[in-house]
Design an enzyme around this catalytic site. Sequence first.
Site, PDB file in Angstrom:
ATOM      1  N   GLU A  15     -25.175  54.055 -48.497  1.00 49.81           N
ATOM      2  CA  GLU A  15     -26.638  54.148 -48.405  1.00 49.81           C
ATOM      3  C   GLU A  15     -27.223  54.548 -49.753  1.00 49.81           C
ATOM      4  O   GLU A  15     -26.563  55.201 -50.562  1.00 49.81           O
ATOM      5  CB  GLU A  15     -27.009  55.248 -47.390  1.00 49.81           C
ATOM      6  CG  GLU A  15     -27.245  54.735 -45.990  1.00 49.81           C
ATOM      7  CD  GLU A  15     -28.633  54.112 -45.812  1.00 49.81           C
ATOM      8  OE1 GLU A  15     -29.315  53.806 -46.812  1.00 49.81           O
ATOM      9  OE2 GLU A  15     -29.025  53.929 -44.649  1.00 49.81           O
ATOM     10  N   ASP A  16     -28.489  54.187 -49.954  1.00 48.98           N
ATOM     11  CA  ASP A  16     -29.175  54.643 -51.165  1.00 48.98           C
ATOM     12  C   ASP A  16     -29.630  56.099 -51.020  1.00 48.98           C
ATOM     13  O   ASP A  16     -29.368  56.925 -51.871  1.00 48.98           O
ATOM     14  CB  ASP A  16     -30.369  53.727 -51.503  1.00 48.98           C
ATOM     15  CG  ASP A  16     -31.356  53.544 -50.340  1.00 48.98           C
ATOM     16  OD1 ASP A  16     -31.069  53.994 -49.204  1.00 48.98           O
ATOM     17  OD2 ASP A  16     -32.420  52.942 -50.563  1.00 48.98           O
TER      18      ASP A  16
ATOM     19  N   ASP B 254     -32.897  60.565 -45.850  1.00 45.72           N
ATOM     20  CA  ASP B 254     -34.126  61.360 -45.849  1.00 45.72           C
ATOM     21  C   ASP B 254     -34.163  62.126 -44.515  1.00 45.72           C
ATOM     22  O   ASP B 254     -33.557  63.185 -44.387  1.00 45.72           O
ATOM     23  CB  ASP B 254     -35.275  60.361 -46.014  1.00 45.72           C
ATOM     24  CG  ASP B 254     -36.628  60.990 -46.217  1.00 45.72           C
ATOM     25  OD1 ASP B 254     -36.694  62.145 -46.630  1.00 45.72           O
ATOM     26  OD2 ASP B 254     -37.643  60.310 -45.963  1.00 45.72           O
TER      27      ASP B 254
ATOM     28  N   GLY C 249     -32.675  61.141 -41.839  1.00 40.88           N
ATOM     29  CA  GLY C 249     -31.364  60.941 -41.216  1.00 40.88           C
ATOM     30  C   GLY C 249     -31.397  59.890 -40.113  1.00 40.88           C
ATOM     31  O   GLY C 249     -30.361  59.486 -39.586  1.00 40.88           O
TER      32      GLY C 249
ATOM     33  N   ARG D 146     -36.943  48.328 -58.135  1.00 41.74           N
ATOM     34  CA  ARG D 146     -35.531  48.497 -57.777  1.00 41.74           C
ATOM     35  C   ARG D 146     -34.640  48.307 -59.001  1.00 41.74           C
ATOM     36  O   ARG D 146     -33.525  48.809 -59.047  1.00 41.74           O
ATOM     37  CB  ARG D 146     -35.119  47.466 -56.710  1.00 41.74           C
ATOM     38  CG  ARG D 146     -35.771  47.672 -55.354  1.00 41.74           C
ATOM     39  CD  ARG D 146     -35.115  46.762 -54.325  1.00 41.74           C
ATOM     40  NE  ARG D 146     -35.882  46.639 -53.098  1.00 41.74           N
ATOM     41  CZ  ARG D 146     -35.814  47.478 -52.068  1.00 41.74           C
ATOM     42  NH1 ARG D 146     -35.028  48.525 -52.119  1.00 41.74           N
ATOM     43  NH2 ARG D 146     -36.546  47.285 -50.988  1.00 41.74           N
TER      44      ARG D 146
HETATM   45  P1  5GP Z   1     -34.384  58.106 -43.217  1.00 42.86           P
HETATM   46  O1  5GP Z   1     -34.194  57.164 -42.079  1.00 42.86           O
HETATM   47  O2  5GP Z   1     -33.164  58.905 -43.570  1.00 42.86           O
HETATM   48  O3  5GP Z   1     -35.597  58.983 -43.013  1.00 42.86           O
HETATM   49  O4  5GP Z   1     -34.830  57.248 -44.439  1.00 42.86           O
HETATM   50  C1  5GP Z   1     -33.988  56.470 -45.178  1.00 42.86           C
HETATM   51  C2  5GP Z   1     -34.776  55.359 -45.825  1.00 42.86           C
HETATM   52  O5  5GP Z   1     -36.095  55.778 -46.221  1.00 42.86           O
HETATM   53  C3  5GP Z   1     -34.105  54.952 -47.112  1.00 42.86           C
HETATM   54  O6  5GP Z   1     -33.094  53.990 -46.885  1.00 42.86           O
HETATM   55  C4  5GP Z   1     -35.281  54.435 -47.915  1.00 42.86           C
HETATM   56  O7  5GP Z   1     -35.556  53.100 -47.589  1.00 42.86           O
HETATM   57  C5  5GP Z   1     -36.454  55.277 -47.474  1.00 42.86           C
HETATM   58  N1  5GP Z   1     -36.704  56.405 -48.393  1.00 42.86           N
HETATM   59  C6  5GP Z   1     -36.646  57.717 -48.096  1.00 42.86           C
HETATM   60  N2  5GP Z   1     -36.942  58.473 -49.171  1.00 42.86           N
HETATM   61  C7  5GP Z   1     -37.173  57.600 -50.182  1.00 42.86           C
HETATM   62  C8  5GP Z   1     -37.527  57.769 -51.565  1.00 42.86           C
HETATM   63  O8  5GP Z   1     -37.688  58.863 -52.115  1.00 42.86           O
HETATM   64  N3  5GP Z   1     -37.692  56.622 -52.286  1.00 42.86           N
HETATM   65  C9  5GP Z   1     -37.536  55.377 -51.742  1.00 42.86           C
HETATM   66  N4  5GP Z   1     -37.717  54.337 -52.540  1.00 42.86           N
HETATM   67  N5  5GP Z   1     -37.206  55.194 -50.448  1.00 42.86           N
HETATM   68  C10 5GP Z   1     -37.024  56.285 -49.679  1.00 42.86           C
END
Ligand code: 5GP
Length: 179
Positions: free
Chosen positions: A98-99, A102, A104, A164
């Site tokens: 994963e990148d 956040d 989760g 990106r």
């Molecule tokens: P989660 O489901 O864990 O809340 O979010 C994960 C996804 O939210 C990541 O794969 C990404 O697409 C997006 N995301 C969360 N924080 C960031 C951030 O600081 N920058 C970017 N570009 N995307 C984010």
Amino acid sequence: MERIFGRPIVTQEEMRARIKELGKQITADYAGKDLVLVGVLKGAYAFYADLARAIRIPMRVDFLIVASYGSRAKTSGKVKVITELTEDVRGKEVLLVEDIVDSGLTVQYLMKTLAKQKPRSIKVCTLLSKPDRRTIDVPLEYVGFKIPDQYVVGYGLDYQQKYRNLPYLAVLDMESNPE
Ligand code: 5GP
């Protein structure tokens, strides 16, 4: 692009060094095992390419294309998996790349979805983690960098599908890029 974002929060050199370490660790942990490295696109593409080449065991590569609803600078919490795996992961060791993690939610959803295909194990390697934002306690086996609650771009991560290709990680300057 540099003018918009100012100083990187993770430089290319720091990134390179950390990914080398992660590769070494994964190489040791998965030696002799049947590893499928599953990249979550688009965000993980840059990290994935570097990480895969830092892992020194024969392994399979595969990808999932995932879209979150909306393209604003926050997580909507809803995930859509656009493609399926091409590899049969039954009985194999899956490492999800994963990148950023956040809340989760994305990782939790993907782990649940992949579990249906009965791999021997599913673990997560994320380039970035924002622990302050976590609402779901997901197990992260490998974390590149823990970062504060700021919206970051570059090295695969976007703002409205752009940036990106920025070769380092930077905090989005909201004044230059209003929503
Ligand atoms: P989660 O489901 O864990 O809340 O979010 C994960 C996804 O939210 C990541 O794969 C990404 O697409 C997006 N995301 C969360 N924080 C960031 C951030 O600081 N920058 C970017 N570009 N995307 C984010």
